[in-house]
Design an enzyme around this catalytic site. Structure first.
Site, PDB file in Angstrom:
ATOM      1  N   ARG A  86       0.825  -1.209   0.000  1.00 34.33           N
ATOM      2  CA  ARG A  86       0.000   0.000   0.000  1.00 34.33           C
ATOM      3  C   ARG A  86       0.859   1.259   0.000  1.00 34.33           C
ATOM      4  O   ARG A  86       0.315   2.365  -0.030  1.00 34.33           O
ATOM      5  CB  ARG A  86      -0.884   0.009   1.234  1.00 34.33           C
ATOM      6  CG  ARG A  86      -2.308  -0.486   0.977  1.00 34.33           C
ATOM      7  CD  ARG A  86      -3.020  -0.473   2.306  1.00 34.33           C
ATOM      8  NE  ARG A  86      -4.443  -0.352   2.243  1.00 34.33           N
ATOM      9  CZ  ARG A  86      -5.273  -1.394   2.252  1.00 34.33           C
ATOM     10  NH1 ARG A  86      -4.819  -2.616   2.223  1.00 34.33           N
ATOM     11  NH2 ARG A  86      -6.568  -1.197   2.277  1.00 34.33           N
ATOM     12  N   ARG A 125     -21.787  -2.169   2.033  1.00 33.03           N
ATOM     13  CA  ARG A 125     -21.151  -3.462   2.288  1.00 33.03           C
ATOM     14  C   ARG A 125     -21.482  -3.999   3.685  1.00 33.03           C
ATOM     15  O   ARG A 125     -21.450  -3.256   4.657  1.00 33.03           O
ATOM     16  CB  ARG A 125     -19.646  -3.242   2.130  1.00 33.03           C
ATOM     17  CG  ARG A 125     -18.793  -4.438   2.164  1.00 33.03           C
ATOM     18  CD  ARG A 125     -17.495  -4.153   1.478  1.00 33.03           C
ATOM     19  NE  ARG A 125     -16.501  -3.555   2.353  1.00 33.03           N
ATOM     20  CZ  ARG A 125     -15.194  -3.531   2.054  1.00 33.03           C
ATOM     21  NH1 ARG A 125     -14.761  -4.046   0.917  1.00 33.03           N
ATOM     22  NH2 ARG A 125     -14.346  -2.974   2.876  1.00 33.03           N
ATOM     23  N   ARG A 168     -10.068   6.978   4.071  1.00 26.61           N
ATOM     24  CA  ARG A 168      -9.344   5.878   3.407  1.00 26.61           C
ATOM     25  C   ARG A 168      -8.994   6.249   1.968  1.00 26.61           C
ATOM     26  O   ARG A 168      -7.935   5.880   1.460  1.00 26.61           O
ATOM     27  CB  ARG A 168     -10.168   4.585   3.453  1.00 26.61           C
ATOM     28  CG  ARG A 168     -10.130   3.945   4.844  1.00 26.61           C
ATOM     29  CD  ARG A 168     -11.248   2.965   5.025  1.00 26.61           C
ATOM     30  NE  ARG A 168     -11.104   1.768   4.212  1.00 26.61           N
ATOM     31  CZ  ARG A 168     -12.119   0.952   3.925  1.00 26.61           C
ATOM     32  NH1 ARG A 168     -13.347   1.212   4.348  1.00 26.61           N
ATOM     33  NH2 ARG A 168     -11.911  -0.132   3.217  1.00 26.61           N
TER      34      ARG A 168
HETATM   35  P1  AMP Z   1      -8.512  -3.801   3.678  1.00 27.13           P
HETATM   36  O1  AMP Z   1      -9.256  -4.955   4.262  1.00 27.13           O
HETATM   37  O2  AMP Z   1      -7.527  -4.189   2.636  1.00 27.13           O
HETATM   38  O3  AMP Z   1      -9.439  -2.688   3.247  1.00 27.13           O
HETATM   39  O4  AMP Z   1      -7.620  -3.184   4.875  1.00 27.13           O
HETATM   40  C1  AMP Z   1      -8.251  -2.642   6.027  1.00 27.13           C
HETATM   41  C2  AMP Z   1      -7.262  -1.804   6.821  1.00 27.13           C
HETATM   42  O5  AMP Z   1      -6.142  -2.606   7.243  1.00 27.13           O
HETATM   43  C3  AMP Z   1      -6.611  -0.650   6.050  1.00 27.13           C
HETATM   44  O6  AMP Z   1      -7.447   0.497   5.995  1.00 27.13           O
HETATM   45  C4  AMP Z   1      -5.357  -0.422   6.894  1.00 27.13           C
HETATM   46  O7  AMP Z   1      -5.681   0.224   8.114  1.00 27.13           O
HETATM   47  C5  AMP Z   1      -4.945  -1.845   7.246  1.00 27.13           C
HETATM   48  N1  AMP Z   1      -4.042  -2.417   6.215  1.00 27.13           N
HETATM   49  C6  AMP Z   1      -4.315  -3.450   5.351  1.00 27.13           C
HETATM   50  N2  AMP Z   1      -3.272  -3.704   4.550  1.00 27.13           N
HETATM   51  C7  AMP Z   1      -2.311  -2.810   4.901  1.00 27.13           C
HETATM   52  C8  AMP Z   1      -0.998  -2.556   4.429  1.00 27.13           C
HETATM   53  N3  AMP Z   1      -0.477  -3.231   3.393  1.00 27.13           N
HETATM   54  N4  AMP Z   1      -0.283  -1.561   5.027  1.00 27.13           N
HETATM   55  C9  AMP Z   1      -0.796  -0.848   6.056  1.00 27.13           C
HETATM   56  N5  AMP Z   1      -2.030  -1.037   6.552  1.00 27.13           N
HETATM   57  C10 AMP Z   1      -2.791  -1.998   5.979  1.00 27.13           C
END
Ligand code: AMP
Length: 211
Positions: A86, A125, A168
């Site tokens: 990310r 969602r 986000r």
């Molecule tokens: P997601 O389920 O991919 O939307 O991730 C949910 C949350 O997890 C994100 O908004 C971040 O807070 C954290 N997160 C997930 N992947 C990462 C990553 N590669 N680096 C940093 N934070 C992450």
């Protein structure tokens, strides 16, 4: 082959990664799921991570990479990274990690979706928490009725509320879009149109990955 699946929040990465996992016999690693499991375990690390995730911010690059290392080292299968990298430093650390393990990234594919469509999807969602503790997203592969039949509890992710969604997206534009440029420069980048039904997106992804 290891693959990075990219895209804004709500673009459908999780849904598509699960389908690709089945179709191509790969291992799907969602860093969001890994972090949410850490939170569910009630560990000290989980408590620290919860405050960050619920507010829509990113967990530190070092922490993310150290959590991932063991998971990546523990599989011989090709991996689909969903939600990682990310940030550009994470992309560089991924390169190093894969090199050390004798692996190599084959492609970084982005699912493109207009922001308004993604915001609408995220706001609508819903998740299902099954009695076993497993969390599934309500959607084409797991219906609301199926959740209720299995005694599950329906809930919205804390970071899927309007204020957190906006934050986000700001984080995404600032920190994650440069990752696409990073992969464009090293020739691994491809993209598919995410604004179509999930099966059409899946077929486009397969076509890009087979090139
Ligand atoms: P997601 O389920 O991919 O939307 O991730 C949910 C949350 O997890 C994100 O908004 C971040 O807070 C954290 N997160 C997930 N992947 C990462 C990553 N590669 N680096 C940093 N934070 C992450």
């Amino acid at each position: 082959m290891d693959i990075v699946l990219m895209g804004a929040p709500g673009a459908g990465k999780g849904t598509q990664a699960a389908k690709l996992e089945k179709e191509l016999g790969l291992k799907h690693i969602s860093t969001g799921d890994v972090l949410r499991e850490e939170i569910a375990s009630g560990s000290e690390l989980g408590k620290r991570v919860a405050a960050i995730i619920d507010g829509g911010d990113l967990v530190s690059d070092e922490l993310m990479v150290s959590i991932l290392k063991n998971i990546v080292a523990g599989t011989d299968k090709g991996i689909i990274f969903d939600g990682f990298p990310r940030t550009v430093p994470q992309a560089q650390m991924l390169d190093d990690m894969l090199k050390q393990l004798g692996r190599k990234l084959g492609k970084a594919v982005a699912i493109e979706l207009p922001e308004e469509a993604a915001v609408q999807r995220l706001s609508a969602r819903k998740q299902c928490k099954l009695p076993s503790g497993e969390v599934k997203q309500i959607g084409p592969d797991f219906s609301l009725e199926e959740c209720q039949k299995q005694g599950g509890e329906i809930f919205q992710r804390p970071d899927d509320t309007p204020g957190h969604i906006r934050h986000r997206f700001a984080v995404y534009h600032q920190q994650t879009e440069p990752v696409m440029r990073f992969y464009r420069q090293n020739g691994l980048y491809a993209e598919v149109n995410g604004d179509q039904d999930p099966q059409a997106v899946f077929e486009d992804l397969l076509a890009v990955l087979k090139k």
